[in-house]
Scaffold this motif. Structure first.
Motif, PDB file in Angstrom:
ATOM      1  N   ALA A  28      28.685  34.924  51.689  1.00 41.25           N
ATOM      2  CA  ALA A  28      30.192  35.142  52.144  1.00 41.25           C
ATOM      3  C   ALA A  28      30.698  33.870  51.777  1.00 41.25           C
ATOM      4  O   ALA A  28      32.112  34.244  51.628  1.00 41.25           O
ATOM      5  CB  ALA A  28      30.015  35.300  53.703  1.00 41.25           C
ATOM      6  N   THR A  31      32.656  34.021  48.084  1.00 39.59           N
ATOM      7  CA  THR A  31      33.683  34.896  47.906  1.00 39.59           C
ATOM      8  C   THR A  31      35.164  34.269  47.833  1.00 39.59           C
ATOM      9  O   THR A  31      35.019  33.051  48.390  1.00 39.59           O
ATOM     10  CB  THR A  31      33.859  36.137  49.048  1.00 39.59           C
ATOM     11  OG1 THR A  31      34.040  35.551  50.172  1.00 39.59           O
ATOM     12  CG2 THR A  31      32.356  36.858  49.009  1.00 39.59           C
ATOM     13  N   ARG A  32      36.175  34.814  47.478  1.00 36.51           N
ATOM     14  CA  ARG A  32      37.424  34.445  47.597  1.00 36.51           C
ATOM     15  C   ARG A  32      37.949  33.857  48.639  1.00 36.51           C
ATOM     16  O   ARG A  32      38.575  32.626  49.060  1.00 36.51           O
ATOM     17  CB  ARG A  32      38.313  35.204  46.610  1.00 36.51           C
ATOM     18  CG  ARG A  32      39.836  34.696  46.549  1.00 36.51           C
ATOM     19  CD  ARG A  32      39.903  33.227  46.070  1.00 36.51           C
ATOM     20  NE  ARG A  32      41.172  32.844  46.214  1.00 36.51           N
ATOM     21  CZ  ARG A  32      41.773  31.940  47.110  1.00 36.51           C
ATOM     22  NH1 ARG A  32      40.856  31.428  48.083  1.00 36.51           N
ATOM     23  NH2 ARG A  32      42.921  31.389  47.097  1.00 36.51           N
ATOM     24  N   ARG A  33      37.664  34.828  49.802  1.00 39.73           N
ATOM     25  CA  ARG A  33      38.231  34.490  51.114  1.00 39.73           C
ATOM     26  C   ARG A  33      37.310  33.653  51.683  1.00 39.73           C
ATOM     27  O   ARG A  33      37.965  32.934  52.688  1.00 39.73           O
ATOM     28  CB  ARG A  33      38.051  35.695  51.935  1.00 39.73           C
ATOM     29  CG  ARG A  33      39.293  36.784  51.468  1.00 39.73           C
ATOM     30  CD  ARG A  33      39.070  38.039  52.115  1.00 39.73           C
ATOM     31  NE  ARG A  33      39.019  37.791  53.726  1.00 39.73           N
ATOM     32  CZ  ARG A  33      38.752  38.623  54.702  1.00 39.73           C
ATOM     33  NH1 ARG A  33      38.117  39.755  54.483  1.00 39.73           N
ATOM     34  NH2 ARG A  33      39.030  38.268  55.988  1.00 39.73           N
ATOM     35  N   GLY A  34      36.063  33.395  51.385  1.00 41.76           N
ATOM     36  CA  GLY A  34      35.151  32.374  52.155  1.00 41.76           C
ATOM     37  C   GLY A  34      35.122  30.806  51.350  1.00 41.76           C
ATOM     38  O   GLY A  34      34.449  30.042  51.997  1.00 41.76           O
ATOM     39  N   LYS A  36      37.149  28.766  51.173  1.00 44.22           N
ATOM     40  CA  LYS A  36      37.886  27.609  52.229  1.00 44.22           C
ATOM     41  C   LYS A  36      36.751  27.015  53.223  1.00 44.22           C
ATOM     42  O   LYS A  36      36.975  26.302  54.174  1.00 44.22           O
ATOM     43  CB  LYS A  36      38.827  27.939  52.865  1.00 44.22           C
ATOM     44  CG  LYS A  36      39.036  29.300  53.747  1.00 44.22           C
ATOM     45  CD  LYS A  36      40.213  29.593  54.248  1.00 44.22           C
ATOM     46  CE  LYS A  36      40.081  30.823  55.033  1.00 44.22           C
ATOM     47  NZ  LYS A  36      41.199  31.596  55.725  1.00 44.22           N
ATOM     48  N   TRP A  37      35.748  27.798  53.548  1.00 48.42           N
ATOM     49  CA  TRP A  37      34.817  27.606  54.678  1.00 48.42           C
ATOM     50  C   TRP A  37      33.519  26.893  54.062  1.00 48.42           C
ATOM     51  O   TRP A  37      32.538  26.485  54.755  1.00 48.42           O
ATOM     52  CB  TRP A  37      34.173  28.734  55.406  1.00 48.42           C
ATOM     53  CG  TRP A  37      35.338  29.389  56.129  1.00 48.42           C
ATOM     54  CD1 TRP A  37      35.894  30.620  55.620  1.00 48.42           C
ATOM     55  CD2 TRP A  37      35.980  28.942  57.237  1.00 48.42           C
ATOM     56  NE1 TRP A  37      37.125  30.860  56.712  1.00 48.42           N
ATOM     57  CE2 TRP A  37      36.925  29.889  57.708  1.00 48.42           C
ATOM     58  CE3 TRP A  37      35.629  28.165  58.136  1.00 48.42           C
ATOM     59  CZ2 TRP A  37      37.649  29.750  58.590  1.00 48.42           C
ATOM     60  CZ3 TRP A  37      36.401  27.790  59.302  1.00 48.42           C
ATOM     61  CH2 TRP A  37      37.525  28.675  59.411  1.00 48.42           C
ATOM     62  N   THR A  88      31.942  24.851  46.658  1.00 50.78           N
ATOM     63  CA  THR A  88      32.743  25.655  46.981  1.00 50.78           C
ATOM     64  C   THR A  88      34.278  25.086  46.828  1.00 50.78           C
ATOM     65  O   THR A  88      35.258  25.655  46.497  1.00 50.78           O
ATOM     66  CB  THR A  88      32.634  26.304  48.318  1.00 50.78           C
ATOM     67  OG1 THR A  88      32.327  25.290  49.210  1.00 50.78           O
ATOM     68  CG2 THR A  88      31.554  27.293  48.372  1.00 50.78           C
ATOM     69  N   LEU A  92      37.255  26.553  44.586  1.00 50.09           N
ATOM     70  CA  LEU A  92      38.514  26.912  45.373  1.00 50.09           C
ATOM     71  C   LEU A  92      39.533  26.244  44.529  1.00 50.09           C
ATOM     72  O   LEU A  92      40.717  26.895  44.313  1.00 50.09           O
ATOM     73  CB  LEU A  92      38.740  26.333  46.951  1.00 50.09           C
ATOM     74  CG  LEU A  92      39.900  26.478  47.523  1.00 50.09           C
ATOM     75  CD1 LEU A  92      39.937  28.041  47.658  1.00 50.09           C
ATOM     76  CD2 LEU A  92      39.697  25.757  48.915  1.00 50.09           C
ATOM     77  N   ARG A  96      42.705  28.237  42.718  1.00 44.82           N
ATOM     78  CA  ARG A  96      44.184  27.846  43.261  1.00 44.82           C
ATOM     79  C   ARG A  96      44.991  27.690  41.696  1.00 44.82           C
ATOM     80  O   ARG A  96      46.265  28.033  41.857  1.00 44.82           O
ATOM     81  CB  ARG A  96      44.059  27.180  44.281  1.00 44.82           C
ATOM     82  CG  ARG A  96      43.832  27.385  45.554  1.00 44.82           C
ATOM     83  CD  ARG A  96      44.171  26.658  46.597  1.00 44.82           C
ATOM     84  NE  ARG A  96      43.820  27.241  47.938  1.00 44.82           N
ATOM     85  CZ  ARG A  96      43.730  26.656  49.155  1.00 44.82           C
ATOM     86  NH1 ARG A  96      44.302  25.365  49.087  1.00 44.82           N
ATOM     87  NH2 ARG A  96      43.502  27.347  50.187  1.00 44.82           N
ATOM     88  N   GLU A  99      45.564  30.861  40.014  1.00 46.21           N
ATOM     89  CA  GLU A  99      46.206  31.756  40.620  1.00 46.21           C
ATOM     90  C   GLU A  99      47.786  31.257  40.516  1.00 46.21           C
ATOM     91  O   GLU A  99      48.822  31.828  40.459  1.00 46.21           O
ATOM     92  CB  GLU A  99      46.106  31.957  42.297  1.00 46.21           C
ATOM     93  CG  GLU A  99      45.054  32.575  42.773  1.00 46.21           C
ATOM     94  CD  GLU A  99      44.446  32.830  43.938  1.00 46.21           C
ATOM     95  OE1 GLU A  99      45.026  31.749  44.679  1.00 46.21           O
ATOM     96  OE2 GLU A  99      43.774  33.519  44.274  1.00 46.21           O
TER      97      GLU A  99
END
Length: 136
Positions: A28, A31-34, A36-37, A88, A92, A96, A99
């Motif tokens: 998890a 993933t792209r959403r995760g 940042k964690w 990560t 990230l 970024r 993007e």
């Protein structure tokens, strides 16, 4: 024989990957959403490290020898979370940057399509209003 060994190792790998809590959490996080964690998840290495120290300390005493295995498992999970944080963070940053590049290219493509990016002035909406005012 080699195919049987290969298949059993692959099957074990996918079962462990799917059902073990640390692997689920790490999947998890990657993933792209995760992403940042990842760095806050490094804090989970602390309880795993303490658990490893506790199990290995008890195993050196009069506790059962299987605590060595649990201690090594705790240490392995702690290492996974320690490594996951910087990995990560790097991923990230790369995502970024990618993007931002895509966003910049989309804006420049839209400007070129509208004619604003090549020295052509944007159409002025005022002449339409002036002609409407003159007609009154």
């Amino acid at each position: 024989m080699f195919g049987l060994i290969w298949a059993s190792v692959a099957r074990t790998h996918f079962v462990l990957r799917r059902f073990m809590p640390t692997n689920i959490l790490l999947d998890a996080i990657h993933t792209r959403r995760g992403l940042k964690w990842g760095v806050p998840a490094m804090l989970l290495a602390v309880p795993y490290g303490l658990g490893a120290l506790l199990c290995l300390g008890l195993a050196k005493g009069e506790a059962p020898g299987w605590l060595y295995l649990v201690g090594v498992l705790f240490a392995w999970n702690a290492l996974k979370f320690i490594v996951a944080g910087p990995v990560t963070l790097i991923r990230l940053a790369r995502v970024r940057v990618h993007e931002a590049r895509v966003r910049r290219e989309a804006v420049s493509t839209r400007e070129e399509h509208d004619g604003f990016g090549r020295g052509v002035a944007a159409p002025d909406p005022r002449p339409e209003r002036e002609s409407a005012d003159l007609a009154r």
